[in-house]
Motif scaffolding. Structure first.
Motif, short mmCIF file in Angstrom:
data_model
loop_
_atom_site.label_atom_id
_atom_site.label_comp_id
_atom_site.label_asym_id
_atom_site.label_seq_id
_atom_site.Cartn_x
_atom_site.Cartn_y
_atom_site.Cartn_z
N UNK A 15 0.78 -0.99 0.27
CA UNK A 15 -0.03 -0.09 -0.27
C UNK A 15 0.95 1.41 -0.07
N UNK A 16 0.41 2.25 -1.30
CA UNK A 16 1.31 3.59 -1.34
C UNK A 16 0.67 4.47 0.78
N UNK A 17 0.96 4.36 1.45
CA UNK A 17 0.50 4.76 2.81
C UNK A 17 -0.47 5.83 2.44
N UNK A 18 0.27 7.30 1.88
CA UNK A 18 -0.18 8.30 2.13
C UNK A 18 -1.35 8.41 0.90
N UNK A 19 -1.36 7.07 -0.08
CA UNK A 19 -3.02 6.96 -0.82
C UNK A 19 -4.33 6.59 -0.31
N UNK A 20 -3.56 5.80 0.09
CA UNK A 20 -4.65 4.07 1.06
C UNK A 20 -4.78 3.31 0.15
N UNK A 21 -4.07 3.36 -0.95
CA UNK A 21 -3.83 2.27 -2.57
C UNK A 21 -3.05 1.30 -3.18
N UNK A 23 -0.51 -0.58 -5.18
CA UNK A 23 0.96 -0.51 -6.17
C UNK A 23 0.43 -0.59 -6.94
N UNK A 24 -0.52 -1.95 -7.14
CA UNK A 24 -0.56 -1.66 -8.75
C UNK A 24 -1.06 -1.76 -9.08
N UNK A 25 -1.86 -1.43 -8.59
CA UNK A 25 -3.87 -0.10 -9.10
C UNK A 25 -3.20 1.19 -9.41
N UNK A 26 -1.94 1.44 -8.99
CA UNK A 26 -1.60 2.95 -9.36
C UNK A 26 -1.16 3.48 -10.33
N UNK A 27 -0.20 1.80 -10.51
CA UNK A 27 0.02 1.51 -11.90
C UNK A 27 1.77 2.02 -11.27
N UNK A 28 1.93 1.68 -10.26
CA UNK A 28 3.29 2.28 -9.67
C UNK A 28 4.29 0.77 -10.14
N UNK A 29 3.91 0.02 -10.60
CA UNK A 29 5.21 -1.45 -11.25
C UNK A 29 4.85 -1.32 -12.42
N UNK A 30 6.36 -1.16 -13.11
CA UNK A 30 6.87 -1.00 -14.56
C UNK A 30 7.14 -2.13 -15.09
N UNK A 31 7.54 -3.57 -14.88
CA UNK A 31 8.43 -4.37 -15.45
C UNK A 31 8.11 -5.13 -13.92
N UNK A 59 10.94 -1.45 0.29
CA UNK A 59 10.99 -2.44 1.60
C UNK A 59 10.28 -3.30 1.67
N UNK A 60 8.85 -2.77 1.80
CA UNK A 60 7.38 -3.57 2.01
C UNK A 60 7.30 -4.65 1.17
N UNK A 61 7.22 -3.94 -0.69
CA UNK A 61 7.02 -4.67 -1.68
C UNK A 61 8.11 -5.17 -1.17
N UNK A 62 9.45 -5.54 -1.55
CA UNK A 62 10.71 -6.53 -1.72
C UNK A 62 10.44 -7.41 -0.14
N UNK A 63 9.69 -7.36 0.76
CA UNK A 63 9.20 -8.33 1.75
C UNK A 63 8.12 -9.35 1.18
N UNK A 64 7.04 -8.36 0.37
CA UNK A 64 5.72 -9.35 0.22
C UNK A 64 6.20 -10.69 -1.15
N UNK A 65 7.89 -10.00 -1.90
CA UNK A 65 7.72 -10.51 -2.97
C UNK A 65 8.83 -11.83 -2.27
N UNK A 66 9.33 -11.58 -0.90
CA UNK A 66 10.13 -12.73 -0.23
C UNK A 66 8.91 -13.91 0.18
N UNK A 67 8.39 -13.38 -0.01
CA UNK A 67 6.61 -14.25 1.33
C UNK A 67 6.16 -15.21 0.07
N UNK A 68 6.92 -14.94 -1.40
CA UNK A 68 6.41 -16.15 -2.94
C UNK A 68 7.20 -17.58 -2.02
N UNK A 69 6.93 -18.44 -1.98
CA UNK A 69 7.02 -19.91 -1.92
C UNK A 69 7.85 -20.08 -3.11
N UNK A 70 9.80 -20.76 -3.19
CA UNK A 70 10.69 -20.80 -4.11
C UNK A 70 11.12 -19.24 -4.59
#
Length: 99
Positions: A15-21, A23-31, A59-70
């Motif tokens: 979540x982008x804490x300032x907007x409460x939305x 990062x995917x819905x906001x279009x912040x992920x480019x690749x 850091x939250x993005x990195x942590x969430x991805x690291x939770x994916x098995x494998x």
């Protein structure tokens, strides 16, 4: 095998804490790149280069991805090229904000 959809699903919980939305819905992920060893590289941006919470969001993005098995390793690249604009938001958010 880890897929881009797996990574997008994980990033949908960042979540982008300032907007409460998210990062995917906001279009912040480019690749998203996943190599043969399940190392994940994500290129993303912030809504503004002066975002005071960028470090926490990345850091939250990195942590969430690291939770994916494998997942073996995660690298987040921050870019402002091209700069983010509201037209990168998903259709539902654009409608909600009248864009």
């Amino acid at each position: 095998m880890i897929t881009k959809d797996d990574v997008l699903k994980a990033l949908g919980n960042v979540i982008d804490f300032e907007l409460g939305l998210d990062v995917v819905s906001l279009g912040l992920v480019y690749d998203i790149d996943i190599d043969q060893q399940n190392n994940v590289t994500v290129t993303m941006t912030m809504t503004t280069p002066a975002c005071p919470l960028a470090g926490m969001i990345l850091q939250d993005a990195e942590d969430k991805i690291r939770e994916i098995e494998g997942v073996k390793d995660v690298k987040i690249n921050l870019t402002f090229d091209p700069p983010w604009t509201p037209d990168r938001m998903n259709e539902e958010l654009r409608k909600r904000f009248g864009i």
